[in-house]
Design a protein around this motif. Structure first.
Motif, PDB file in Angstrom:
ATOM      1  N   UNK A  16       0.895  -1.205   0.144  1.00 55.09           N
ATOM      2  CA  UNK A  16       0.022   0.006   0.094  1.00 55.09           C
ATOM      3  C   UNK A  16       1.057   1.349   0.157  1.00 55.09           C
ATOM      4  N   UNK A  17       0.684   2.055  -0.897  1.00 50.29           N
ATOM      5  CA  UNK A  17       1.567   3.278  -1.031  1.00 50.29           C
ATOM      6  C   UNK A  17       1.291   4.323   0.047  1.00 50.29           C
ATOM      7  N   UNK A 123      10.051   8.292  -7.011  1.00 44.52           N
ATOM      8  CA  UNK A 123       9.254   6.944  -6.774  1.00 44.52           C
ATOM      9  C   UNK A 123       9.493   6.463  -5.524  1.00 44.52           C
ATOM     10  N   UNK A 124      10.728   6.337  -4.933  1.00 44.20           N
ATOM     11  CA  UNK A 124      11.141   6.164  -3.582  1.00 44.20           C
ATOM     12  C   UNK A 124      10.142   6.879  -2.669  1.00 44.20           C
ATOM     13  N   UNK A 125      10.036   8.267  -2.407  1.00 42.88           N
ATOM     14  CA  UNK A 125       9.444   8.960  -1.825  1.00 42.88           C
ATOM     15  C   UNK A 125       7.897   8.415  -1.740  1.00 42.88           C
ATOM     16  N   UNK A 126       7.279   7.921  -2.794  1.00 44.24           N
ATOM     17  CA  UNK A 126       6.051   7.626  -3.314  1.00 44.24           C
ATOM     18  C   UNK A 126       5.567   6.248  -2.866  1.00 44.24           C
ATOM     19  N   UNK A 127       6.806   5.521  -2.512  1.00 41.01           N
ATOM     20  CA  UNK A 127       6.580   4.178  -1.937  1.00 41.01           C
ATOM     21  C   UNK A 127       6.161   3.289  -3.038  1.00 41.01           C
ATOM     22  N   UNK A 158       4.499  16.857  -4.780  1.00 42.00           N
ATOM     23  CA  UNK A 158       5.021  15.905  -3.616  1.00 42.00           C
ATOM     24  C   UNK A 158       5.748  17.180  -2.717  1.00 42.00           C
ATOM     25  N   UNK A 159       5.994  16.814  -1.459  1.00 38.54           N
ATOM     26  CA  UNK A 159       6.590  17.758  -0.694  1.00 38.54           C
ATOM     27  C   UNK A 159       8.341  18.205  -1.155  1.00 38.54           C
ATOM     28  N   UNK A 183      -2.298  13.683 -15.151  1.00 41.38           N
ATOM     29  CA  UNK A 183      -1.447  14.332 -14.215  1.00 41.38           C
ATOM     30  C   UNK A 183      -2.316  14.898 -13.076  1.00 41.38           C
ATOM     31  N   UNK A 184      -2.105  14.030 -11.877  1.00 40.47           N
ATOM     32  CA  UNK A 184      -2.867  14.058 -10.542  1.00 40.47           C
ATOM     33  C   UNK A 184      -1.984  14.930  -9.309  1.00 40.47           C
ATOM     34  N   UNK A 185      -2.626  15.759  -9.023  1.00 41.38           N
ATOM     35  CA  UNK A 185      -2.023  16.588  -7.776  1.00 41.38           C
ATOM     36  C   UNK A 185      -2.038  15.560  -6.282  1.00 41.38           C
ATOM     37  N   UNK A 186      -1.089  15.486  -5.875  1.00 39.24           N
ATOM     38  CA  UNK A 186      -0.906  14.700  -4.591  1.00 39.24           C
ATOM     39  C   UNK A 186      -2.038  15.272  -3.468  1.00 39.24           C
TER      40      UNK A 186
END
Length: 386
Positions: A16-17, A123-127, A158-159, A183-186
């Motif tokens: 789960x991300x 990608x790492x940040x987003x899991x 993303x932060x 394109x989706x906003x986090x």
């Protein structure tokens, strides 16, 4: 009015991300997938009724984790029109020559890849569990398979993200030439891992000003590359690549959703939704009970506001002539001062009796809709479609 659409929720994920707020499970064993498919078939049998669908969208979760036999069984049970369009979401790590060949054989027309980023650090940040190289390989394999449309999903906001970071993502996407880009906003949801980090002070959301800049850059860069931004988050290289299924949501076309947390709308004013819990949903069906948890019937004013909010998310915008026929109110006449102000502020463009949002207007689409004075007469909503 076009035929209704069918959404099929596939809740399986290998993990789960940290930003994910969807109804998903990580039990992806063969037995669990087989049981789930049988439950979906039971729900389809009891809920399709006489309807015939011209789109079927496998969403999730990760639909690419369901084996072709399971997907095929669902397709066989679905009451589809001749020439119905089939959409499938897939993660890059599930994409190889054998997989895409199987999906093509099943009749998948549009393959959507959950790429999210072409940068490993993001990608790492987003899991995410794939690499930037895997993103590129998956897109190349999908394109070589000659699907009607290959679409990719990207996440911005993303932060700590800078404008240059997002420009690089968009340039990478354009260079790889997908047919469609979303394109989706986090969004940070309270019950997610990101939500917990935010409460603990370990994650700081990007401020609204930078979010707005990133949003506008999406439309500028992709628009210059020939991708028409036909909706807030959606960009297509040609009209044939627009999401025929998602357009049903924006046009108030009827749709049925099956699976945990899936929603349905009758095209008029009635909406329902299934229980969110995977296990509760399955238990209802095991007992031959309906998995529907709730229903609502929208009043005229709520329905009109929803129509405005949905239409202001699209570049086509609002046709006041159609709204007057449906709701019995001339919103253009009763809101002339507002429309003039929105036009002066560069948020909308008006042509005849159609009001379309500009890129700046798309960035504040919900506030555009809520600014309108509705003044509805009673019991005037007559028509099921736009």
């Amino acid at each position: 009015m076009s035929e209704p659409g069918l959404y099929v929720h596939i809740p399986f994920c290998s993990a789960i991300c940290p930003y994910c707020d969807f109804a998903v499970v990580t039990d992806t064993t063969a037995n669990r997938r087989e049981r789930y498919t049988k439950s979906l078939l039971r729900e389809l049998e009891t809920r399709q009724g006489p309807a015939v669908y011209d789109t079927l969208y496998f969403g999730g979760g990760t639909p690419s984790l369901l084996e072709p036999d399971g997907l095929g069984a669902i397709l066989s049970a679905a009451q589809l029109t001749s020439g119905a369009r089939v959409f499938l979401e897939a993660n890059p790590e599930d994409v190889d020559d054998d997989a895409v060949a199987g999906w093509k054989e099943l009749g998948v027309d549009t393959l959507t890849l959950g790429i999210q980023s072409f940068q490993d650090k993001v990608l790492d940040l987003l899991g995410r569990r794939h690499s930037a190289d895997a993103s590129r390989r998956a897109l190349e394999v999908a394109k070589a398979a000659s699907f009607d449309t290959v679409s990719i999903d990207l996440i911005f906001g993303w932060p700590g993200q800078r404008l240059s970071d997002w420009q690089r993502e968009l340039e990478d996407a354009v260079a790889l030439e997908p047919d469609h880009v979303s394109c989706y906003q986090l969004t940070i949801h309270a019950k997610t891992m990101f939500g917990r980090r935010k409460r603990e002070g370990r994650l700081v959301e990007l401020d609204d000003t930078m979010q707005g800049e990133l949003f506008r850059e999406s439309h500028h860069v992709l628009g210059a590359a020939g991708y028409n931004g036909y909706e807030v988050s959606s960009f297509a290289r040609g009209p044939e690549h627009r999401s025929r299924h998602n357009e049903k949501y924006w046009n108030h076309t009827p749709y049925l959703g099956v699976g945990p947390s899936a929603h349905a709308f009758d095209g008029r004013r009635s909406r329902s939704w299934n229980v969110r819990s995977f296990f509760a949903w399955e238990k209802h069906l095991d007992r031959d009970e309906s998995p529907v948890e709730g229903r609502e019937v929208l009043g005229d004013e709520d329905l009109l506001l929803e129509v405005l909010m949905l239409r202001f998310r699209t570049r086509e915008g609002v046709d006041f002539e159609t709204l007057e026929t449906r709701f019995g109110v001339d919103l253009l006449e009763t809101n002339r001062e507002l429309v003039s102000r929105l036009s002066d502020e560069g948020l909308v463009e008006i042509e005849g009796r159609r009001l379309s949002p500009t890129i700046d207007g798309l960035a504040v689409a919900d506030s555009l809709a809520s600014a309108f004075e509705l003044q509805l007469p009673h019991d005037r909503c007559q028509h099921p479609s736009l």
